[in-house]
Design a protein around this motif. Structure first.
Motif, mmCIF file in Angstrom:
data_model
loop_
_atom_site.group_PDB
_atom_site.id
_atom_site.type_symbol
_atom_site.label_atom_id
_atom_site.label_comp_id
_atom_site.label_asym_id
_atom_site.label_seq_id
_atom_site.Cartn_x
_atom_site.Cartn_y
_atom_site.Cartn_z
ATOM 1 N N HIS A 309 0.835 -1.200 0.000
ATOM 2 C CA HIS A 309 0.000 0.000 0.000
ATOM 3 C C HIS A 309 0.873 1.254 0.000
ATOM 4 O O HIS A 309 1.890 1.328 0.683
ATOM 5 C CB HIS A 309 -0.897 0.027 1.249
ATOM 6 C CG HIS A 309 -1.624 1.337 1.420
ATOM 7 N ND1 HIS A 309 -1.103 2.394 2.141
ATOM 8 C CD2 HIS A 309 -2.821 1.769 0.933
ATOM 9 C CE1 HIS A 309 -1.950 3.411 2.095
ATOM 10 N NE2 HIS A 309 -3.002 3.048 1.382
ATOM 11 N N GLY A 310 0.437 2.254 -0.771
ATOM 12 C CA GLY A 310 0.974 3.590 -0.619
ATOM 13 C C GLY A 310 2.130 3.942 -1.531
ATOM 14 O O GLY A 310 2.676 3.125 -2.273
ATOM 15 N N ARG A 311 2.507 5.207 -1.469
ATOM 16 C CA ARG A 311 3.535 5.785 -2.307
ATOM 17 C C ARG A 311 4.777 6.098 -1.483
ATOM 18 O O ARG A 311 4.742 6.131 -0.258
ATOM 19 C CB ARG A 311 3.017 7.072 -2.979
ATOM 20 C CG ARG A 311 2.633 8.152 -1.989
ATOM 21 C CD ARG A 311 1.936 9.330 -2.670
ATOM 22 N NE ARG A 311 2.848 10.068 -3.533
ATOM 23 C CZ ARG A 311 3.533 11.147 -3.142
ATOM 24 N NH1 ARG A 311 3.431 11.592 -1.894
ATOM 25 N NH2 ARG A 311 4.315 11.777 -3.989
ATOM 26 N N GLY A 312 5.875 6.336 -2.200
ATOM 27 C CA GLY A 312 7.062 6.826 -1.536
ATOM 28 C C GLY A 312 6.800 8.177 -0.888
ATOM 29 O O GLY A 312 5.761 8.803 -1.108
ATOM 30 N N PRO A 408 -3.024 7.236 16.669
ATOM 31 C CA PRO A 408 -4.074 8.246 16.470
ATOM 32 C C PRO A 408 -3.468 9.652 16.551
ATOM 33 O O PRO A 408 -3.439 10.281 17.606
ATOM 34 C CB PRO A 408 -5.049 7.971 17.614
ATOM 35 C CG PRO A 408 -4.200 7.362 18.694
ATOM 36 C CD PRO A 408 -3.127 6.573 17.979
ATOM 37 N N ILE A 409 -2.974 10.155 15.426
ATOM 38 C CA ILE A 409 -2.214 11.399 15.392
ATOM 39 C C ILE A 409 -2.899 12.438 14.517
ATOM 40 O O ILE A 409 -3.803 12.133 13.738
ATOM 41 C CB ILE A 409 -0.798 11.146 14.829
ATOM 42 C CG1 ILE A 409 -0.899 10.510 13.433
ATOM 43 C CG2 ILE A 409 0.015 10.262 15.760
ATOM 44 C CD1 ILE A 409 0.406 10.403 12.694
ATOM 45 N N ASP A 410 -2.434 13.664 14.629
ATOM 46 C CA ASP A 410 -2.859 14.734 13.733
ATOM 47 C C ASP A 410 -2.360 14.402 12.331
ATOM 48 O O ASP A 410 -1.156 14.218 12.113
ATOM 49 C CB ASP A 410 -2.265 16.053 14.222
ATOM 50 C CG ASP A 410 -2.555 17.217 13.290
ATOM 51 O OD1 ASP A 410 -3.395 17.065 12.385
ATOM 52 O OD2 ASP A 410 -1.923 18.284 13.457
ATOM 53 N N THR A 411 -3.264 14.327 11.387
ATOM 54 C CA THR A 411 -2.901 13.889 10.034
ATOM 55 C C THR A 411 -2.573 15.041 9.088
ATOM 56 O O THR A 411 -2.335 14.821 7.904
ATOM 57 C CB THR A 411 -4.042 13.065 9.415
ATOM 58 O OG1 THR A 411 -5.227 13.883 9.336
ATOM 59 C CG2 THR A 411 -4.331 11.835 10.251
ATOM 60 N N SER A 412 -2.530 16.261 9.585
ATOM 61 C CA SER A 412 -2.315 17.402 8.695
ATOM 62 C C SER A 412 -0.919 17.382 8.075
ATOM 63 O O SER A 412 -0.688 17.991 7.039
ATOM 64 C CB SER A 412 -2.526 18.718 9.452
ATOM 65 O OG SER A 412 -1.602 18.837 10.527
ATOM 66 N N GLY A 413 0.025 16.687 8.709
ATOM 67 C CA GLY A 413 1.372 16.618 8.173
ATOM 68 C C GLY A 413 1.554 15.557 7.109
ATOM 69 O O GLY A 413 2.665 15.375 6.607
ATOM 70 N N LEU A 418 -5.035 8.259 5.695
ATOM 71 C CA LEU A 418 -6.099 9.196 6.056
ATOM 72 C C LEU A 418 -5.892 10.541 5.385
ATOM 73 O O LEU A 418 -4.759 10.976 5.170
ATOM 74 C CB LEU A 418 -6.121 9.389 7.583
ATOM 75 C CG LEU A 418 -6.303 8.119 8.420
ATOM 76 C CD1 LEU A 418 -6.159 8.439 9.909
ATOM 77 C CD2 LEU A 418 -7.650 7.466 8.139
ATOM 78 N N ALA A 419 -6.994 11.216 5.080
ATOM 79 C CA ALA A 419 -6.935 12.554 4.513
ATOM 80 C C ALA A 419 -6.688 13.577 5.615
ATOM 81 O O ALA A 419 -6.888 13.299 6.810
ATOM 82 C CB ALA A 419 -8.240 12.864 3.785
ATOM 83 N N LYS A 420 -6.248 14.770 5.214
ATOM 84 C CA LYS A 420 -5.975 15.823 6.204
ATOM 85 C C LYS A 420 -7.207 16.158 7.029
ATOM 86 O O LYS A 420 -7.098 16.540 8.198
ATOM 87 C CB LYS A 420 -5.471 17.080 5.490
ATOM 88 C CG LYS A 420 -4.085 16.960 4.907
ATOM 89 C CD LYS A 420 -3.647 18.275 4.278
ATOM 90 C CE LYS A 420 -2.243 18.160 3.707
ATOM 91 N NZ LYS A 420 -1.792 19.441 3.085
ATOM 92 N N SER A 421 -8.382 16.021 6.421
ATOM 93 C CA SER A 421 -9.629 16.371 7.111
ATOM 94 C C SER A 421 -10.136 15.265 8.035
ATOM 95 O O SER A 421 -11.068 15.483 8.814
ATOM 96 C CB SER A 421 -10.704 16.703 6.079
ATOM 97 O OG SER A 421 -10.919 15.603 5.206
ATOM 98 N N ASP A 422 -9.535 14.090 7.960
ATOM 99 C CA ASP A 422 -9.998 12.976 8.788
ATOM 100 C C ASP A 422 -9.563 13.162 10.241
ATOM 101 O O ASP A 422 -8.450 13.630 10.506
ATOM 102 C CB ASP A 422 -9.440 11.649 8.275
ATOM 103 C CG ASP A 422 -10.058 11.218 6.966
ATOM 104 O OD1 ASP A 422 -11.199 11.628 6.682
ATOM 105 O OD2 ASP A 422 -9.388 10.469 6.212
ATOM 106 N N PRO A 423 -10.411 12.773 11.177
ATOM 107 C CA PRO A 423 -10.008 12.831 12.584
ATOM 108 C C PRO A 423 -8.966 11.758 12.873
ATOM 109 O O PRO A 423 -8.839 10.774 12.125
ATOM 110 C CB PRO A 423 -11.314 12.550 13.333
ATOM 111 C CG PRO A 423 -12.124 11.731 12.382
ATOM 112 C CD PRO A 423 -11.778 12.254 11.016
#
Length: 490
Positions: A309-312, A408-413, A418-423
């Protein structure tokens, strides 16, 4: 019988002779080491790891005659911190190479920062055992003279001091940001001198390979360590390749560059066989992080991390798990697979021990001796109780055994799931049963979640977390005075 047929017959004979593992006592004294470190090449980009798009016959042979590692991890999804871990045997957070105030998470041209000269590098460790040492390829651990490979244990350096996409044209687009207006033409260096600027990126893989073969031949009668960090596929949208490969693959420039990388390792393997050095040389072929990939997952023109899963550039498995092959005929058991967790941090302690040395005991080294896994020792298992996934200074995930827990962390970084808007959410994946990390089973395994949460607390205490320094961290290197560009002498 022509040369190609003769060599094929010899290779098949060698395979049959070398198909059984030897005992530890049979290992050659002070073996040679070659570590090939590709740039941004994905888990699914070569045939031994499932590619049906790129032709990699030499890597196929390497896998058939050697050992494939399916859970070999780097420590970062980007260049500088990943390379720092290979060179020092440590998490980049421990040696201060995960970020800095000027450059962010990867070093840029004319930076005052670099790998601290106080760190012990893999080259210094092997040089202390009498090894000739060289790096041919991309450094990216500091472009100031104090930080160059020749000041970090390497006898010889031929290559580019940072990424091949950090050109003068890119700097001019940045303007004042990151001192972009002062970036020089991309320099090709020999030791501490710029010998070409701008360098011909189309010719890098070919020139690096030829230079590596010359250096091996020059040091054939002494133990040697060659660190060979290839420039390709690299960070540009259209990777570079020589005339013999450009336009020849079925996947555009990305595929062309990979098929030339395959040619390169084939050249080295053939040279080692002809020189009678194959059984005395451990060759490790891997990548610094996963491919950047395209948003359209069916478009593989920027690489493939399938089935991961996922990108570099993230903390996904597609960023941290990289295709890895090891080859040493007669010693690495032919046609075998290792599914145990090992990492680039293990190379310094492993190669040091194989060379007859001792791992430094005056500082923390995070890697382990994985020779038992390389040489298929009975009952050998991963030395890792825990492994940490950092994005810059943020601890995002931890792994123990088959389990990977996203905290369960702040995803804004930036978060791979998870998207930036996700809790904030707790995600738990079983990396063997769910190779693509599609099924979050955190609710069904509260005991595993609790145990990995405790492991995360230990990581924060030692290596830090956002806004919280770790007790085990060491300082990045920084020069005094004004940094200077690496440019041609006038």
């Amino acid at each position: 019988m022509n040369c190609r047929v003769a060599f094929a017959v010899f290779a098949l004979a060698a395979l049959s002779v070398y198909s059984q593992p030897l005992t530890a006592d049979d290992l050659p004294e002070q073996p040679n080491f070659i570590v090939v470190f590709c740039d941004n090449l994905g888990y699914g980009d070569i045939q031994p790891f499932g590619s049906t798009l790129h032709r990699t016959p030499h890597l196929n042979r390497m896998a058939t005659q050697g050992r494939k590692f399916t859970h070999f991890c780097v420590t970062a999804g980007v260049c500088t911190p990943s390379r720092a871990s290979l060179i020092t045997g440590c998490y980049s957070q421990r040696v201060g190479m995960h970020q800095n105030p000027r450059d962010g998470h990867v070093l840029r041209p004319i930076s005052p920062y670099g790998l601290s000269p106080d760190e012990i590098t893999i080259a210094e460790s092997l040089k202390a055992q009498g090894y000739a040492t060289a790096i041919i390829g991309k450094w990216h651990l500091g472009d100031q003279t104090e930080f160059l490979p020749t000041r970090q244990g390497f006898d010889y350096f031929f290559g580019v001091p940072y990424s091949d996409d950090m050109t003068q044209a890119v700097g001019r687009r940045l303007g004042d940001r990151l001192d972009g207006n002062d970036w020089p033409p991309l320099p090709l260096m020999e030791n501490e001198v710029v010998v070409e600027a701008p360098c011909d990126r189309n010719g890098l893989t070919k020139r690096y390979t030829e230079q590596a073969m010359r250096w091996i031949d020059e040091h054939r009668d002494e133990p040697f360590f060659l660190y060979f960090p290839q420039a390709m596929p690299g960070s540009t949208r259209a990777p570079f390749s020589s005339d013999a490969f450009r336009g020849k693959s079925e996947n555009g420039p990305w595929g062309d560059s990979i098929e030339e990388l395959d040619w390169s390792i084939g050249q080295l393997m053939e040279q080692l066989m002809k020189l009678g050095l194959a059984s005395k040389t451990l060759v490790i072929w891997t990548s610094d992080n996963g491919a950047p990939i395209n948003r359209d997952l069916n478009d593989l023109s920027r690489g493939s991390n399938r089935p991961l899963h996922g990108r570099g550039y993230t903390t996904s498995e597609g960023a941290f798990r990289v295709p890895t092959l090891m080859w040493q005929p007669g010693h690495v058991r032919a046609g075998t697979v290792c599914d145990e967790l090992v990492t680039t941090m293990d190379l310094l302690p492993t190669l040091t021990k194989l060379a007859g040395g001792e791992v430094p005991d005056d500082r923390t080294i995070d890697g382990h001796d994985i020779a038992p896994l390389i040489y298929s020792r009975p009952d050998a298992t991963s030395p890792y109780e825990a492994f940490y996934y950092y994005h810059r200074d943020q601890l995002q995930a931890v792994r123990s055994g088959p389990w990977k827990l996203f905290l369960p962390i702040d995803t804004s970084g930036g978060h791979p799931h998870l998207a930036k808007s996700d809790p904030p959410q707790t995600l738990l994946f079983h990396l063997y049963d769910d190779v693509s990390c599609q099924r979050n089973v955190a609710v069904r395994h509260p005991d595993v979640v609790q145990r990995l949460m405790q492991i995360a607390d230990q990581a924060r205490e030692d290596l830090g977390d956002q806004g919280r320094p770790g007790k085990g961290q060491r300082a990045i290197g920084k020069i005094e005075g004004q940094p200077q560009p690496q440019a041609m002498a006038r």
